[in-house]
Structure formats: structure tokens, C-alpha cells
Design a protein around this motif. Sequence first.
Motif, PDB file in Angstrom:
ATOM      1  N   ALA A   2       0.833  -1.205   0.000  1.00 32.29           N
ATOM      2  CA  ALA A   2       0.000   0.000   0.000  1.00 32.29           C
ATOM      3  C   ALA A   2       0.867   1.254   0.000  1.00 32.29           C
ATOM      4  O   ALA A   2       0.577   2.228  -0.713  1.00 32.29           O
ATOM      5  CB  ALA A   2      -0.938  -0.011   1.201  1.00 32.29           C
ATOM      6  N   LEU A   3       1.938   1.238   0.802  1.00 28.64           N
ATOM      7  CA  LEU A   3       2.847   2.384   0.851  1.00 28.64           C
ATOM      8  C   LEU A   3       3.545   2.576  -0.490  1.00 28.64           C
ATOM      9  O   LEU A   3       3.725   3.700  -0.958  1.00 28.64           O
ATOM     10  CB  LEU A   3       3.868   2.191   1.964  1.00 28.64           C
ATOM     11  N   LYS A   5       2.424   1.693  -3.446  1.00 31.13           N
ATOM     12  CA  LYS A   5       1.436   2.214  -4.396  1.00 31.13           C
ATOM     13  C   LYS A   5       1.176   3.695  -4.150  1.00 31.13           C
ATOM     14  O   LYS A   5       1.062   4.486  -5.099  1.00 31.13           O
ATOM     15  CB  LYS A   5       0.136   1.416  -4.277  1.00 31.13           C
ATOM     16  N   ALA A   6       1.093   4.096  -2.885  1.00 24.91           N
ATOM     17  CA  ALA A   6       0.873   5.509  -2.561  1.00 24.91           C
ATOM     18  C   ALA A   6       2.045   6.362  -3.032  1.00 24.91           C
ATOM     19  O   ALA A   6       1.855   7.435  -3.616  1.00 24.91           O
ATOM     20  CB  ALA A   6       0.665   5.672  -1.058  1.00 24.91           C
ATOM     21  N   CYS A  31      -4.683   3.674  -5.460  1.00 25.25           N
ATOM     22  CA  CYS A  31      -4.110   3.854  -4.121  1.00 25.25           C
ATOM     23  C   CYS A  31      -5.096   3.434  -3.034  1.00 25.25           C
ATOM     24  O   CYS A  31      -4.715   2.799  -2.042  1.00 25.25           O
ATOM     25  CB  CYS A  31      -3.680   5.306  -3.920  1.00 25.25           C
ATOM     26  N   ALA A  32      -6.357   3.785  -3.216  1.00 26.30           N
ATOM     27  CA  ALA A  32      -7.380   3.418  -2.232  1.00 26.30           C
ATOM     28  C   ALA A  32      -7.560   1.910  -2.159  1.00 26.30           C
ATOM     29  O   ALA A  32      -7.723   1.340  -1.072  1.00 26.30           O
ATOM     30  CB  ALA A  32      -8.706   4.095  -2.577  1.00 26.30           C
ATOM     31  N   TYR A  35      -4.689   0.506  -0.277  1.00 30.10           N
ATOM     32  CA  TYR A  35      -4.786   0.907   1.130  1.00 30.10           C
ATOM     33  C   TYR A  35      -5.745  -0.002   1.892  1.00 30.10           C
ATOM     34  O   TYR A  35      -5.411  -0.531   2.962  1.00 30.10           O
ATOM     35  CB  TYR A  35      -5.241   2.368   1.204  1.00 30.10           C
ATOM     36  N   PHE A  36      -6.953  -0.200   1.359  1.00 26.28           N
ATOM     37  CA  PHE A  36      -7.918  -1.014   2.077  1.00 26.28           C
ATOM     38  C   PHE A  36      -7.595  -2.498   1.978  1.00 26.28           C
ATOM     39  O   PHE A  36      -8.050  -3.295   2.813  1.00 26.28           O
ATOM     40  CB  PHE A  36      -9.337  -0.714   1.601  1.00 26.28           C
ATOM     41  N   ALA A  38      -4.769  -3.559   2.654  1.00 24.73           N
ATOM     42  CA  ALA A  38      -3.931  -3.734   3.850  1.00 24.73           C
ATOM     43  C   ALA A  38      -4.776  -3.976   5.095  1.00 24.73           C
ATOM     44  O   ALA A  38      -4.257  -4.453   6.110  1.00 24.73           O
ATOM     45  CB  ALA A  38      -3.037  -2.509   4.048  1.00 24.73           C
ATOM     46  N   TRP A  39      -6.063  -3.656   5.044  1.00 24.52           N
ATOM     47  CA  TRP A  39      -6.965  -3.907   6.169  1.00 24.52           C
ATOM     48  C   TRP A  39      -7.472  -5.354   6.172  1.00 24.52           C
ATOM     49  O   TRP A  39      -7.979  -5.826   7.183  1.00 24.52           O
ATOM     50  CB  TRP A  39      -8.179  -2.995   6.095  1.00 24.52           C
ATOM     51  N   PRO A 133      -7.817   9.897   7.122  1.00 27.34           N
ATOM     52  CA  PRO A 133      -6.881   9.065   7.895  1.00 27.34           C
ATOM     53  C   PRO A 133      -7.100   9.155   9.403  1.00 27.34           C
ATOM     54  O   PRO A 133      -6.922   8.162  10.118  1.00 27.34           O
ATOM     55  CB  PRO A 133      -5.504   9.621   7.500  1.00 27.34           C
ATOM     56  N   ASP A 136     -10.140   7.088  10.091  1.00 29.99           N
ATOM     57  CA  ASP A 136      -9.761   5.676   9.988  1.00 29.99           C
ATOM     58  C   ASP A 136      -9.046   5.220  11.252  1.00 29.99           C
ATOM     59  O   ASP A 136      -9.278   4.109  11.753  1.00 29.99           O
ATOM     60  CB  ASP A 136      -8.836   5.459   8.782  1.00 29.99           C
TER      61      ASP A 136
END
Length: 203
Positions: A2-3, A5-6, A31-32, A35-36, A38-39, A133, A136
Amino acid sequence: MALAKANAGIEQLRSAAFRDINDLYAIEGECASAYFAAWNGLPIAWTGTARKPVPERWQSYGGRSSLATGVKPENRNASHPVNALLNYAYAVKLAHVQIDAVANGYDPMLGIMHNGRKGSPGWALDMIEPHRPVVDGVILKLIREQRFASADFVIRRDGVCRLSPQLARAVAKLVSSSGTDITTTSLPGRKPVRRRQTLLPIC
């Protein structure tokens, strides 16, 4: 991942030439999604499931898209408790942003990235992005530290998951306090989750 990709998306914004705003949406979407992702697998602690069980897929987090939105996956109308928590928390923060916008003399309806949908508070939706963030973090802290009960969530006939009034009040209070020193995320009458501290390598 995720990092990575960001960071790649940030570099694109700095160096690439864009035809229109849709190119920016594409970067945001990638990116989103990372990011998710990773959750995924985030465990959710429950209490009283022997008496009132919850669906198996509610034992952990599996993605941001709702199963109740038909063929096209969307974030709205959550079918999972975590997404219901996020959606409600974002809505509370959005209300705060709209109030601040009006108080400071801005029209909350005139946005840049969020614009064109009739009746949509485009400016407020633009301005809420830096707050996401923080929101979140509030929800992640709540999930990691608290046990939920099946009564905390209401499943409608169409499969949409909603927060109970009691949980909604608790989440609204937490979100309203975000940005201050939040020392506890305890829900009324609940014992906190005792999780083993896990140190993850920083790559």
C-alpha cells in the motif's frame, strides 16, 4: 504494498501530464484499493455470539465494497460492520466540515474533485479527504480495543448493515473528539479486548 502504491501515485502527480480529472481518479482508485487491501484480515472481536451469532464473514474484514449494491461494487450501503462504522464516521466528519465551511463563508456545494452530482456537498467532500486518515485511525482503534455484540448492528432486508443508535452515538462522540487526545475508545458496558502486542517489521 500500500505504501509503495501511494508513493508511486505521489510521483505520478508530481511528474506526469494529465488529460483530464479522470486520470487523477484512476490514481486515487488504485491507491485506495491498495490501502484497504492492507486492512484485509483485520480480526473483529465479538461477545455473546453463543446466544446471538453473527455471520462468519463478520469475524474479520474482507474489503471496502458492499455486497448489497448489486453488480457494481460500491462503498455506500455497507454490508459489513467495519464498512458501516467507516461510512457513519465519515458522515459525522462530513457534517462537521460542512458546518465549518458555512461558518467560514464557503459554499459547501461547489467542489473540484467532487463536483457534478446534484445535491452533493462537493466542497465539503473535497475538504474531508485530509480528515479521512484521522477518522480511519479512530475506527481502527475502536475495532482493536472493543468487543462488539450482534445487537450493535442492524441488518436490513436488502442486506445493508447499519449501526444501532447506541453504537452510533458512541462513534459520533469519538469522531467529534478526533484531533484531540483520545485516551479511550470504550463502549458502554463492554470489556476491552486484550490483544497480544505484535511488532511488525517496517519494510
